[in-house]
Design a protein around this motif. Structure first.
Motif, mmCIF file in Angstrom:
data_model
loop_
_atom_site.group_PDB
_atom_site.id
_atom_site.type_symbol
_atom_site.label_atom_id
_atom_site.label_comp_id
_atom_site.label_asym_id
_atom_site.label_seq_id
_atom_site.Cartn_x
_atom_site.Cartn_y
_atom_site.Cartn_z
ATOM 1 N N UNK A 168 0.823 -1.211 0.000
ATOM 2 C CA UNK A 168 0.000 0.000 0.000
ATOM 3 C C UNK A 168 0.858 1.261 0.000
ATOM 4 N N UNK A 169 2.130 1.121 0.358
ATOM 5 C CA UNK A 169 3.031 2.276 0.373
ATOM 6 C C UNK A 169 3.811 2.468 -0.908
ATOM 7 N N UNK A 170 3.627 1.579 -1.891
ATOM 8 C CA UNK A 170 4.351 1.691 -3.156
ATOM 9 C C UNK A 170 4.993 0.368 -3.540
ATOM 10 N N UNK A 171 5.814 0.408 -4.576
ATOM 11 C CA UNK A 171 6.458 -0.801 -5.103
ATOM 12 C C UNK A 171 7.969 -0.695 -4.955
ATOM 13 N N UNK A 172 8.582 -1.754 -4.436
ATOM 14 C CA UNK A 172 10.032 -1.841 -4.306
ATOM 15 C C UNK A 172 10.537 -2.942 -5.215
ATOM 16 N N UNK A 173 11.594 -2.646 -5.966
ATOM 17 C CA UNK A 173 12.154 -3.622 -6.897
ATOM 18 C C UNK A 173 13.644 -3.779 -6.663
ATOM 19 N N UNK A 174 14.124 -4.985 -6.947
ATOM 20 C CA UNK A 174 15.556 -5.258 -6.918
ATOM 21 C C UNK A 174 15.881 -6.151 -8.093
ATOM 22 N N UNK A 175 16.953 -5.836 -8.805
ATOM 23 C CA UNK A 175 17.328 -6.643 -9.962
ATOM 24 C C UNK A 175 18.842 -6.728 -10.053
ATOM 25 N N UNK A 176 19.307 -7.699 -10.827
ATOM 26 C CA UNK A 176 20.739 -7.878 -11.020
ATOM 27 C C UNK A 176 21.127 -9.334 -10.877
ATOM 28 N N UNK A 177 22.394 -9.559 -10.533
ATOM 29 C CA UNK A 177 22.939 -10.903 -10.361
ATOM 30 C C UNK A 177 22.913 -11.253 -8.882
ATOM 31 N N UNK A 178 22.439 -12.460 -8.577
ATOM 32 C CA UNK A 178 22.336 -12.909 -7.196
ATOM 33 C C UNK A 178 23.601 -13.598 -6.713
ATOM 34 N N UNK A 179 23.497 -14.240 -5.570
ATOM 35 C CA UNK A 179 24.643 -14.920 -4.962
ATOM 36 C C UNK A 179 24.958 -16.221 -5.707
ATOM 37 N N UNK A 220 26.512 -21.067 -0.910
ATOM 38 C CA UNK A 220 26.025 -19.809 -1.479
ATOM 39 C C UNK A 220 26.932 -18.689 -0.998
ATOM 40 N N UNK A 221 27.531 -17.975 -1.961
ATOM 41 C CA UNK A 221 28.538 -16.956 -1.650
ATOM 42 C C UNK A 221 27.919 -15.562 -1.699
ATOM 43 N N UNK A 222 28.130 -14.711 -0.696
ATOM 44 C CA UNK A 222 27.472 -13.396 -0.629
ATOM 45 C C UNK A 222 28.123 -12.379 -1.568
ATOM 46 N N UNK A 223 27.982 -12.610 -2.856
ATOM 47 C CA UNK A 223 28.605 -11.754 -3.866
ATOM 48 C C UNK A 223 27.585 -11.060 -4.767
ATOM 49 N N UNK A 224 26.305 -11.327 -4.548
ATOM 50 C CA UNK A 224 25.277 -10.775 -5.423
ATOM 51 C C UNK A 224 24.903 -9.348 -5.082
ATOM 52 N N UNK A 225 24.055 -8.774 -5.940
ATOM 53 C CA UNK A 225 23.561 -7.412 -5.735
ATOM 54 C C UNK A 225 22.775 -7.332 -4.427
ATOM 55 N N UNK A 226 23.127 -6.341 -3.598
ATOM 56 C CA UNK A 226 22.442 -6.199 -2.318
ATOM 57 C C UNK A 226 22.411 -4.733 -1.912
ATOM 58 N N UNK A 227 21.210 -4.264 -1.572
ATOM 59 C CA UNK A 227 21.012 -2.900 -1.091
ATOM 60 C C UNK A 227 20.383 -2.988 0.291
ATOM 61 N N UNK A 250 14.413 -6.898 2.736
ATOM 62 C CA UNK A 250 14.088 -8.209 2.185
ATOM 63 C C UNK A 250 13.976 -8.241 0.668
ATOM 64 N N UNK A 251 13.800 -7.096 0.029
ATOM 65 C CA UNK A 251 13.570 -7.084 -1.426
ATOM 66 C C UNK A 251 14.922 -6.953 -2.123
ATOM 67 N N UNK A 252 15.638 -8.049 -2.189
ATOM 68 C CA UNK A 252 16.972 -8.072 -2.764
ATOM 69 C C UNK A 252 17.196 -9.367 -3.539
ATOM 70 N N UNK A 253 18.050 -9.287 -4.553
ATOM 71 C CA UNK A 253 18.463 -10.489 -5.275
ATOM 72 C C UNK A 253 19.524 -11.232 -4.478
ATOM 73 N N UNK A 254 20.494 -10.515 -3.922
ATOM 74 C CA UNK A 254 21.501 -11.116 -3.054
ATOM 75 C C UNK A 254 21.034 -11.145 -1.605
ATOM 76 N N UNK A 255 21.724 -11.935 -0.765
ATOM 77 C CA UNK A 255 21.300 -12.092 0.625
ATOM 78 C C UNK A 255 22.300 -11.540 1.638
ATOM 79 N N UNK A 256 23.502 -11.147 1.207
ATOM 80 C CA UNK A 256 24.502 -10.580 2.116
ATOM 81 C C UNK A 256 24.826 -11.531 3.269
ATOM 82 N N UNK A 257 24.909 -12.830 2.968
ATOM 83 C CA UNK A 257 25.247 -13.828 3.980
ATOM 84 C C UNK A 257 25.673 -15.127 3.282
#
Length: 298
Positions: A111-122, A148-155, A160-167
């Protein structure tokens, strides 16, 4: 209920429901396909391209739908995977070192808008060791370790709305395959996953307990080149915490998947899958899943 309490409750269930989001389906960490645990001869290589599309409009907590409370309208994932598998012989045992590179987009409409994440994951690296492989009976048993290596796109700001997981993650599996009749076969897989911590999950530290599950595939051959499969996935555990606060989001979720696979050439297979959730205790209910896979044998 005061406005402040309502706001805090919504924030809690929102964080709880989304804590698993990269790849977003509260399913197995690595969902197997029918035939994955049937080893190929040493020297064979597989180049595999996947496309996976899922939609979710319902979020559950303790078996109750909380989509309105959390402001959820729609979660959508469009994920591709590039996978290379190479079969080798090590001391008389077949091993398949491999690498998986995910890419794509995750979008969450609230209800507050749309969040997107794109790119290469882990990226995921590892392989399977077959401890038993009877070519005559077509029975096999293998064990798998994938990192699973934490090398993907992460903001961090997107949480939670990310391609990478930072872990880091360690995904382990054991799989057994056996014929049931001349045209029917059964695959049984158990999975257990260990998680590292994400020290910047929207400004919080995210930790997750071990997750485990079972996967089963019953396949029927429709000739030498074609088979159909009905698959079942059930996942448990994996409860998360944010800054030491338990989210009470332990998994007890199940889903089904139907598969049609056909060799369009002796060295090329196309696979189409459709499925959806059966029951969800915590997390998103998967309304629709469409998977496409192309396998090239080298």
């Amino acid at each position: 209920m005061t406005k402040a309490i309502t706001s805090n409750l919504a924030a809690t269930v929102f964080a709880s429901g989304l804590a698993f989001l990269p790849f977003a389906s509260q399913a197995a960490q690595v969902a197997t396909d029918p035939g994955d645990y049937s080893p190929l001869p040493a020297g064979v290589d597989l180049g595999i391209l996947y496309y996976q599309h899922t939609t979710h409009e319902k979020l559950y907590s303790s078996g109750n739908e909380i989509s309105d409370l959390a402001g959820i309208e729609k979660l959508k994932t469009d994920i591709g995977l590039l996978r290379w598998v190479h079969y080798i012989d090590v001391g008389g045992f077949i091993v398949d070192p491999q690498i998986i590179i995910p890419f794509g987009e995750v979008s969450l409409k609230t209800t507050g808008g749309t969040t997107r994440s794109s790119g290469v994951g882990d990226p995921i690296v590892g392989g399977t060791l077959w401890l038993y492989n009877n070519a005559e009976s077509k029975q096999a048993f293998g064990v798998t370790a994938l990192f699973s290596l934490p090398l993907g796109e992460y903001d961090a700001d997107k949480g939670p709305v990310n391609i990478g997981e930072n872990r880091w993650k360690l995904i382990t599996q054991a799989g057994y395959v056996t014929p049931l009749t001349e045209t029917l076969s059964l695959d049984l897989i158990g999975e257990y996953t260990f998680f590292g911590e994400n020290d910047d999950f929207a400004g919080a530290k995210k930790e997750q307990k071990d997750q485990y599950g079972v996967q089963a595939h019953i396949s029927k051959s429709l000739g030498a080149a074609t088979k159909v499969t009905l698959s079942y996935y059930h996942d448990f555990g994996g409860e998360t915490s944010l800054n030491g606060i338990d989210m009470d989001d332990k998994l007890n979720n199940s889903r089904w998947l139907g598969t049609l696979a056909h060799f369009v050439a002796p060295d090329m297979q196309l696979q189409l899958q459709y499925g959806r959730s059966i029951a969800v205790e915590n997390g998103f209910f998967e309304e629709d899943r469409l998977n496409l896979r192309l396998v090239k044998v080298f």
